[in-house]
Write a protein that holds these residues in place. Structure first.
Motif, mmCIF file in Angstrom:
data_model
loop_
_atom_site.group_PDB
_atom_site.id
_atom_site.type_symbol
_atom_site.label_atom_id
_atom_site.label_comp_id
_atom_site.label_asym_id
_atom_site.label_seq_id
_atom_site.Cartn_x
_atom_site.Cartn_y
_atom_site.Cartn_z
ATOM 1 N N GLY A 158 -24.684 -2.923 -19.768
ATOM 2 C CA GLY A 158 -25.460 -2.035 -20.634
ATOM 3 C C GLY A 158 -24.570 -1.315 -21.619
ATOM 4 N N PRO A 159 -25.096 -0.284 -22.267
ATOM 5 C CA PRO A 159 -24.316 0.403 -23.303
ATOM 6 C C PRO A 159 -23.189 1.257 -22.720
ATOM 7 C CG PRO A 159 -26.415 1.515 -22.998
ATOM 8 C CD PRO A 159 -26.432 0.310 -22.112
ATOM 9 N N PHE A 160 -21.998 1.136 -23.264
ATOM 10 C CA PHE A 160 -20.846 1.930 -22.839
ATOM 11 C C PHE A 160 -20.760 3.177 -23.695
ATOM 12 C CE2 PHE A 160 -17.817 -0.761 -20.136
ATOM 13 C CZ PHE A 160 -18.861 -1.479 -19.580
ATOM 14 N N ARG A 161 -21.701 4.118 -23.439
ATOM 15 C CA ARG A 161 -21.632 5.403 -24.134
ATOM 16 C C ARG A 161 -20.925 6.381 -23.216
ATOM 17 N NH1 ARG A 161 -27.431 4.750 -24.972
ATOM 18 N NH2 ARG A 161 -27.575 3.216 -26.642
ATOM 19 N N HIS A 162 -20.428 7.470 -23.825
ATOM 20 C CA HIS A 162 -19.603 8.397 -23.038
ATOM 21 C C HIS A 162 -20.328 8.936 -21.805
ATOM 22 C CE1 HIS A 162 -16.341 10.997 -22.052
ATOM 23 N NE2 HIS A 162 -17.164 12.028 -22.021
ATOM 24 N N SER A 163 -21.604 9.348 -21.984
ATOM 25 C CA SER A 163 -22.344 9.933 -20.857
ATOM 26 C C SER A 163 -22.495 8.918 -19.719
ATOM 27 C CB SER A 163 -23.718 10.419 -21.319
ATOM 28 O OG SER A 163 -24.421 9.349 -21.927
ATOM 29 N N ILE A 164 -22.637 7.646 -20.084
ATOM 30 C CA ILE A 164 -22.783 6.597 -19.068
ATOM 31 C C ILE A 164 -21.436 6.333 -18.392
ATOM 32 C CG2 ILE A 164 -23.308 4.123 -18.765
ATOM 33 C CD1 ILE A 164 -25.512 4.548 -20.922
ATOM 34 N N ILE A 165 -20.361 6.361 -19.187
ATOM 35 C CA ILE A 165 -19.018 6.172 -18.615
ATOM 36 C C ILE A 165 -18.734 7.277 -17.585
ATOM 37 C CG2 ILE A 165 -16.528 6.158 -19.138
ATOM 38 C CD1 ILE A 165 -17.262 4.840 -21.853
ATOM 39 N N GLU A 166 -19.132 8.514 -17.920
ATOM 40 C CA GLU A 166 -18.944 9.633 -16.971
ATOM 41 C C GLU A 166 -19.691 9.378 -15.663
ATOM 42 O OE1 GLU A 166 -20.378 13.200 -18.849
ATOM 43 O OE2 GLU A 166 -18.394 13.757 -19.598
#
Lengths: 180, 130
Positions: free
Chosen positions: A22-30
């Motif tokens: 899925g998308p590797f956005r900062h909030s998801i990485i956290e």
């Protein structure tokens, strides 16, 4: 979509502990970062191995996010650029962190050349290169220090393994496997 | 003009920050892999540079960082390089780096910083948070 039990059996047979697509956005990485830590804690993984897996996960995921955040994407391309695959697995007493994302065809030769150069370096040379970059000026506007791949190579217990596969419309799918 | 006090609360990916110009102390504690490390560290580096430029009081930096991504490591090196420069011109500056003794990598990271510096740099084990 295939049978879910079949997917589960496949993940188990491959020793896959965690996977994300899925998308590797900062909030998801956290959130993924927290999940990686909790999962490895539950598996009673030694702290230094956990630190290595976490390091490789963060560097790989933030590389994808930083690459996708560059301004050269058109709308639909950008969503594809952000999309990545992350897999963490165990093989014997080693852990594998695998990460894949779309890269523009014109960017792949440079990326592969950097990885090829790192692959041929002894630990002392990797450390020297790391230190040189650490004290160098970062170009204005850069999102990273250009240290991520070097740190992954230093953290790995085996040479980095990587490949690209052609996709349509000037994109290639880049895969990186780091064994710690 | 007095030096601004920095107080940042910790987030999942950025450390708690507290600066105290009166006491000559800067503290960072927690995880450090912000979305944009350069942006996050810019005010911290500016605070250190301002403090060192103002008078000749000692500066102590206490670090309890559980994880640093490479761009945070780069920012921390820039901050320590600024302190090293002050140290070489005779300023009293010191760093105390607390690390998790159960994690070998945490000690390696601290030692890699220290080996590039001549300023007083203590590496101290901290009790694990379980």
């Amino acid at each position: 979509m295939g049978d879910l039990d079949q997917i589960r059996r496949y993940l188990a047979s491959e020793g896959i502990l965690m996977s994300f697509n899925g998308p590797f956005r900062h909030s998801i990485i956290e959130e993924l970062g927290k999940a990686v830590r909790r999962h490895l804690e539950a598996e009673a993984v030694r702290k230094s191995a956990m630190a290595d897996v976490f390091t490789v996960f963060i560097e790989a995921a933030q590389n994808v996010a930083a690459y996708a955040a560059q301004g050269h994407w058109t709308g639909p391309e950008r969503a594809q650029a952000e999309t990545g695959v992350l897999v963490i697995g165990r093989r014997g007493d080693r852990y594998l962190v695998r990460c894949g994302n779309y890269v523009r065809s014109q960017d792949t030769p440079g990326l592969l050349a950097r990885l090829d150069a790192l692959a041929g370096m002894a630990p002392a040379d990797l450390k020297a290169l790391y230190k040189e970059r650490l004290h160098a000026e970062v170009p204005p506007g850069a999102l990273g220090a250009g240290l991520g791949l070097i740190r992954m190579a230093r953290t790995a217990s085996a040479p980095l393994s990587y490949s690209v596969a052609a996709e349509d419309a000037g994109l290639e799918f880049f895969s990186l496997t780091v064994t710690v | 003009m007095t030096l601004e006090t920095l107080t940042f609360a910790a987030t999942a990916s950025s450390p708690r920050v507290r600066s105290d110009a009166e006491a000559g102390l800067l503290e960072l504690a927690g995880e450090s892999y912000p979305e944009n490390s350069f942006e996050f560290f810019q005010p911290i580096l500016a605070w250190v540079e301002d403090f060192l430029a103002r008078d000749d009081r000692p500066l102590g930096v206490e670090l309890r960082l559980t994880y640093l991504n490479t761009s945070s490591i780069k920012c921390m090196m820039d901050l320590l390089d600024a302190m090293e420069e002050a140290h070489l011109s005779g300023r009293a500056v010191s760093v105390t780096w607390f690390y998790d003794p159960e994690n070998d990598r945490a000690l390696d990271l601290a030692e890699e910083f220290r080996e590039d510096l001549s300023l007083p740099f203590r590496i101290v084990p901290m009790p694990s948070e379980g």
